[in-house]
Every structure is written in structure tokens, then in C-alpha cells.
Enzyme design. Structure first.
Site, mmCIF file in Angstrom:
data_model
loop_
_atom_site.group_PDB
_atom_site.id
_atom_site.type_symbol
_atom_site.label_atom_id
_atom_site.label_comp_id
_atom_site.label_asym_id
_atom_site.label_seq_id
_atom_site.Cartn_x
_atom_site.Cartn_y
_atom_site.Cartn_z
ATOM 1 N N GLU A 191 -43.298 17.332 -6.402
ATOM 2 C CA GLU A 191 -42.421 18.507 -6.295
ATOM 3 C C GLU A 191 -40.941 18.134 -6.388
ATOM 4 O OE1 GLU A 191 -45.077 17.965 -4.458
ATOM 5 O OE2 GLU A 191 -46.361 19.667 -4.946
ATOM 6 N N HIS A 245 -50.704 26.558 3.857
ATOM 7 C CA HIS A 245 -51.079 27.014 2.519
ATOM 8 C C HIS A 245 -50.765 28.478 2.272
ATOM 9 C CE1 HIS A 245 -52.723 25.011 -0.852
ATOM 10 N NE2 HIS A 245 -53.873 25.625 -0.931
#
Lengths: 325, 355
Positions: A60, A129
Site C-alpha cells: 500500500e 476489514h
């Protein structure tokens, strides 16, 4: 007018921009053959090829950092961070780098980078999540933050984000990808910083973002049966905030409820409340009510997730509280 | 051709010691090139030495010293074209001088004046980022963009030995390698990250060994040998332009000065080792090399120094003559399209400042 899902609307904006402009490209994890974890970019590999629809390593920091590097030479990359929770891995690049390079070059360097990400509860994925972290980014000078709630808005706002000369955090909500709507034949850019009133009302303004826009609309429908007229106001852009639109709405209804899926405490809703009390205090007939998630990590167990995350019933309760005063 | 001294694993050198180790040469470098490299080394050395003085005089802020790092900067930049992008760390704050950036710009940057914020696109020299290693992914992305656009330019990211411990270095290196992006990862291994020595930074035998894990070449070069640095960078640039992807260059030197003006290394560094390094510092070694070749006279060396000093005198005078910046820049620089709150914030600032 074509009917598009929220998912297709995102894809449509990306594809439009990539057809018209070689400097627009997308990269992220699993976005090519697989079409992204949410299927948003499905089929784009076939049209645009593996260089412009680029699968990256699970990285990321590099995805966002490389987006910055491509953007500072004049390209308009759109990078995807698979889950909002994973933006934490790229915070340095987003907060210290993308947001600051313009300022650190004396206003000379543009970073026209769009960072797409998605999140949201409702499918019981647990603590890492499904968070709603948009409130982190509105606090950073140099970033713009968009959170669209409908197919039309997500299409028009994504286009504007791509063509904005600032870095834009672009939040999508996981549970909205399937909703459908007729959208304009031609893609119409929607200005960043302009709110949308989904439903006019007289008694209370519900300021809602993302999924909670739809929950607020459902609550408004219920409230109407109880004789309460609700205005549903979606900022669409959290940073910059359409303060004029917000204040005008509250001055009309004299009451305000703020509703978002992110945790209530210290949240974006507190900023909304602050703006309203600063600019419309004398118009308020009741304290501002806040609706949001309980201040707890999202639980794995579905029944507990239901308890933590707000829905239409919570918005309706807040409406009742404020009109009851 | 560069020679390899087996005692220091794979460390490439061109410049000999004037005694047992013979001088080499770099193919393709003319006498003019050799003298231009000297001029650049002197320019950087003079900048650094004068900046330390300016700091002590209170004329610039805290300053990151790069004494004995000049060969790494001058040698590598000499292998680049103007279209190639440089991503400096704070140790390379004055690297723009090698592209013709005025000394006043760099000095203004260290003075915290907005005129010191160069436009990266004007010089192809990126802004300096404070968090260590964070610019490696930027360089990787710029290089990838060049490739996407079909342009031949490459990017060079400069960082120190400590940066190789950062996640950003790893992610940027891996990303660029996978993408076959035209990137040069230039590590100035001066063996210290402020007070942390290399052996506390890594268990690897050499930093160049890390390249193996990314599937890219790792090259070791004497960082105080401007010609070896040039040659290694030129090879990396050739690879990059040919589409063969990144190269990791580990330029080995030893930090012979404090980390920055706010640092006192006596608490952690062996002064004898520093003195030893000062004996083999990069400018002196190169000047001795040129003298052995008969290319540098005392007069010529003096003239180069005088020119560099004059540039600094002009630079500091210009920097100090800059009027105070308009406070409005505070907000107008932050966003390309200032939000509605801009006017309110600016009005409040002007009120506070007693406008």
C-alpha cells in the site's frame, strides 16, 4: 437514461477518463484479471491493457507513493487501496507526502492523485476489514475527501476527483456497490465541495454520509408517517465541506441530526455540530443529535455487529429525540 | 576499467592511491569532463563548508552537512540527462546546484523562506521529504510513469544506509523491480544513521546484498571515488533506459562530519576513525588524481574555488535580501483550489498579525 449500479458507475467514470486521457491510469492489488476485490474494475484490463490497469505487489505504501511520483510529472493516476483498513499502511504517503507536496513546493507542484478505497460494515468481517476511517483524512490540510452515496454521485464525483489538481481520498461503501439508479446519458461532473439535498423537509435536517444516507431516507419515510418532515442532506464531499448549504438547511428546519457509520465519539459528526452551532446557534430549537457506531472495534459476531453499527432505526430514534424537545 | 580490491568485497574504484594502487580511467570521459567533475565537486564542497559557517552565524537554520559526500552526488548526477529526475534526501539538499539551481534558492530553503521552494518540475529535482526513505516509492512511480508515457527518462532516489531499514525503501524497490521501472536506487552508505552504526541497522554483510531479494543488480562502489561512482551510475542508467529495470548502487564512505549542525558525534563516534577518513576525503583524492595526470595546477584549482566562493557570496546576499513572505501563502499554497474557508482563515490571520 441508462441504469447503472454504484459499482458500474465507478467503472464508467474510470473508463471514460481513461478513454479520453492517456495520463489517467489505475493501479492496485488484484484490479486486473480479477477486477478488484469488489469487481469494480472488471473488464477494464481487456479494454486498456496491463500497463494502464496495473496489478501491483501487496504494497500500500508503494501504491500510494508511486501514485504520487506519477502525479507530480503531470499524470492523473487513480490508485486503489483494497480496504479502508489498509489505508493505515499508507498513512505516511497520504498524510505526510501527497497532502504536503504542493505546500512544500511553494504551491508550484500539483499532486492530481485519486486514492480510491472502500469499506463499511454489514457483512460481519471483523475489526480490521470494515472500518469507516474517512474522519481521519478530513483533518489533514492538503487533502480533499469525497464519500458518495449513489451511482450518479459516485460517477460525477469520481470524474471531478480525477481532474482535481489536489490529492483526493475517494471513499466508496461496500454495501452500496449493488444499488442501481438511472444516471444521466452523459457523464456530468459533480463539483467537489457541493452537497446534495436528497429530500426536502421542514422539521429536522439529517446530515448523513455513505450508507447512512439510505438509512436516513428510510427513517425519513417512517417519520413522515408520524407527521415529521425530514430533510436529508448529504455533504458528498467531507473536505471541503459545503458549510453554506449545511447552515441554510438547518436555518430552515431548526433541528439537526448527524448520522454516519463511523464511530460517533470524536467523529466527523462533531465537526458538523461545531459548524452548525457556530453559524446557526440562534436558529436551533434543540440540541444536535449524533448517530454513529459505538466506540468499540467492530465485532466479528453478526449479532454484535448489528448492535455496534447504526441503521435507520437509530436515525429515527434520533429524529424523535430532537423533535420531542 | 574500474578495478576490484578483493579486501573490500566488490568495491569498485578507479582512482588509485599514488603509490601501490594504480590509477584507472573511465572510458568516454574527456579531459573537459574530468575538469567539469572537479568544478562540481568544489561547488558542492564550498556550498557545504560555507553553509556550516552561515549556520554558526545564525544566517541559516539547522543544516544537514554533506562533507565528503560530494563525490557520490557529483559523480552520479554527471551520468544523468537533464530529463532524468532526482529524488534527494536532506543529505543531497544542494544537489540542484548541479542542475544550475541558484545557490540562493537552496540557501533560502534552509532559511525557511518560500523562495527556497523550488518547483520540482523546473529542475527535475523533487522536493526533499523528512521521513526517511519515503521518497523511494515516489521515484519508483515517476519512473513507472515515464515508462507508461514511452519517455526515455529515468529517476534516481538518494538515501542513506539507515533508509534501507524502512518499509518505504523495501516497497519502493520491490515495486520498481516488479514493474521494470527505470529507477536507480542510490544508497550513500556513510555507515551512520545519526548515532546508529551500520551493524545496528542491518545483519546483511553488505547493503548491496539486499538487491538479490528484489531480483535486481546490486553494485558496490567506493563513495569517495567520483569516477567509480560516475561509471557505476552510467551503467545503471543504461540498464534503466534499455528497459531492464532498477539497479541498487551502494556507495560506501564514512561520515566524517556530524549528522547535522544540531548533532555532536563525540558521544558515539571514534574520532581517530573520523580523522582517518578525512585523510582520504573525496575532493582531495580527486585533485591528487588530476594532478598525477597533469590536468590540475594550483592556479586552476584556486580559480575553481574562487568561482565557487563567489557563487556562495552572491547566493547568501540574494537570500538575505528577500523580503518577508506574504502570510497569505500559508493558505494559498495548501490546495490548488482553496476552499470557501480560505477567505475566513486569511482574514483571521491578517487580524492576528495586526494588518
Amino acid at each position: 437514461m441508462p441504469e447503472l449500479s454504484y459499482r458500474e458507475a465507478v467503472r464508467d467514470a474510470l473508463s471514460h477518463a481513461m478513454r479520453e486521457d492517456d495520463d489517467v491510469f489505475i493501479m492496485g492489488e488484484d484490479i486486473a484479471e480479477m477486477g478488484g476485490s469488489m469487481g469494480v474494475t472488471a473488464g477494464m484490463l481487456d479494454e486498456f491493457g496491463p500497463d494502464r490497469v496495473r496489478n501491483t505487489p501487496i504494497s500500500e505504501m508503494a501504491i500510494v507513493g508511486a501514485g504520487i511520483g506519477a502525479a507530480i510529472q503531470g499524470m492523473r493516476p487513480v490508485v486503489e487501496v483494497m480496504y479502508e483498513d489498509f489505508t493505515t499502511l499508507a498513512m505516511e504517503q497520504i498524510v505526510n507526502q501527497a497532502a504536503k507536496h504542493r505546500s512544500m513546493s511553494g504551491g508550484q507542484l500539483k499532486v492530481p492523485l485519486t486514492i480510491r478505497t472502500q469499506g463499511g460494515a454489514g457483512w460481519s468481517p471483523g475489526a480490521q476489514h470494515a472500518q469507516q476511517l474517512e474522519g481521519w483524512f478530513v483533518h489533514v490540510p492538503g487533502l480533499k475527501v469525497v464519500f458518495a452515496s449513489t451511482p450518479t454521485d459516485v460517477r460525477g464525483l469520481l470524474w471531478s476527483a480525477i481532474y482535481d489538481d489536489n490529492p483526493v481520498m475517494f471513499f466508496e461503501h461496500r454495501t452500496l456497490y449493488g444499488i442501481k439508479e438511472e444516471v444521466p446519458d452523459d457523464l456530468e461532473p459533480i463539483p467537489i465541495g457541493k452537497a446534495r439535498v436528497h429530500r426536502e423537509g421542514e422539521d429536522v435536517t439529517v446530515v448523513a454520509t455513505g450508507r447512512l444516507v439510505h438509512e436516513a431516507l428510510a427513517a425519513a419515510q417512517e417519520a413522515e408517517g408520524e407527521g415529521v418532515s425530514v430533510e436529508v442532506f448529504d455533504p458528498r464531499t467531507l473536505q471541503p465541506l459545503d458549510e453554506d448549504g449545511l447552515v441554510a438547511s438547518v436555518k430552515k428546519t431548526n433541528r439537526c441530526v448527524v448520522a454516519h457509520e463511523a464511530v460517533t465519539r470524536m467523529g466527523f459528526g462533531a465537526e458538523i455540530a461545531a459548524v452548525v452551532q457556530e453559524k446557526a446557534f440562534d436558529w436551533l430549537d434543540a440540541p444536535i443529535e449524533r448517530v454513529g457506531a459505538k466506540f468499540a472495534p467492530l465485532p466479528f459476531a453478526p449479532v454484535m455487529e448489528d448492535y455496534v453499527v447504526p441503521d435507520a432505526a437509530d436515525v429515527l430514534e434520533a429524529i424523535r429525540r430532537t423533535v420531542g424537545r | 576499467m574500474a578495478q576490484v580490491l578483493p579486501a573490500e568485497r566488490d568495491l569498485r574504484r578507479v582512482i588509485g592511491d599514488g603509490e601501490g594502487v594504480p590509477d584507472g580511467e573511465v572510458e568516454g570521459l574527456s579531459e573537459d569532463d574530468l575538469l567539469e567533475l572537479h568544478r562540481r565537486l568544489v561547488q558542492l564542497r564550498t556550498y557545504d563548508e560555507r553553509s556550516l559557517v552561515y549556520h554558526r552565524q545564525g544566517r541559516i537554520g539547522t543544516y544537514a552537512i554533506f562533507w565528503n559526500h560530494e563525490a557520490m552526488q557529483a559523480g552520479s548526477v554527471y551520468a544523468l540527462e537533464r530529463e532524468d529526475w532526482i529524488f534527494p534526501s536532506y543529505r543531497e539538499s544542494a544537489i540542484g546546484l548541479l542542475r544550475g539551481m541558484p545557490a540562493s534558492t537552496v540557501l533560502s530553503w534552509w532559511r525557511g523562506h518560500p523562495t527556497g521552494w523550488w518547483n520540482p518540475a523546473d529542475w527535475n529535482v523533487a522536493s526533499i521529504c523528512v521521513p526517511i526513505g519515503t521518497h523511494v516509492p515516489h521515484a519508483a512511480g515517476l519512473a513507472w510513469g515515464k515508462k507508461l508515457r514511452g519517455e526515455s527518462a529515468c529517476a534516481v532516489a538518494y538515501f542513506g544506509d539507515g533508509a534501507t531499514s524502512e518499509g518505504a525503501f523495501h516497497e519502493g524497490a520491490n515495486f520498481a523491480a516488479v514493474m521494470r521501472a527505470p529507477l536507480i536506487l542510490f544508497c550513500n552508505n556513510n555507515q551512520w544513521a545519526i548515532s546508529t552504526p551500520l551493524e545496528a541497522q542491518t545483519a546483511a554483510e553488505t547493503l548491496a546484498d539486499k538487491a538479490v531479494g528484489y531480483g535486481i543488480p546490486g553494485v558496490r562502489v567506493d563513495g569517495a571515488d567520483v569516477l567509480a561512482v560516475y561509471e557505476a551510475t552510467r551503467e545503471a542508467v543504461t540498464r534503466a533506459r534499455a528497459g531492464d529495470g532498477p539497479t541498487f548502487i551502494e556507495a560506501v564512505t564514512y561520515r566524517a562530519a556530524p549528522h547535522a549542525t544540531a548533532d555532536d558525534p563525540s558521544a558515539y563516534i571514534d574520532p581517530a576513525r573520523v580523522e582517518e577518513e578525512k585523510e582520504r576525503e573525496c575532493l582531495g583524492r580527486y585533485e591528487a588524481y588530476l594532478r598525477r595526470l597533469g590536468l590540475l595546477s594550483d592556479e586552476a584549482a584556486e580559480a575553481v574555488r574562487a568561482e565557487a566562493l563567489e557563487r556562495m557570496r552572491e547566493g547568501i546576499a540574494q537570500a538575505e535580501a528577500e523580503p518577508a513572505p506574504d502570510p497569505a501563502l500559508l493558505f494559498s499554497h495548501a490546495l490548488a483550489s482553496p476552499p470557501a474557508s480560505f477567505d475566513q482563515d486569511l482574514a483571521e490571520l491578517r487580524r492576528v498579525l495586526g494588518g
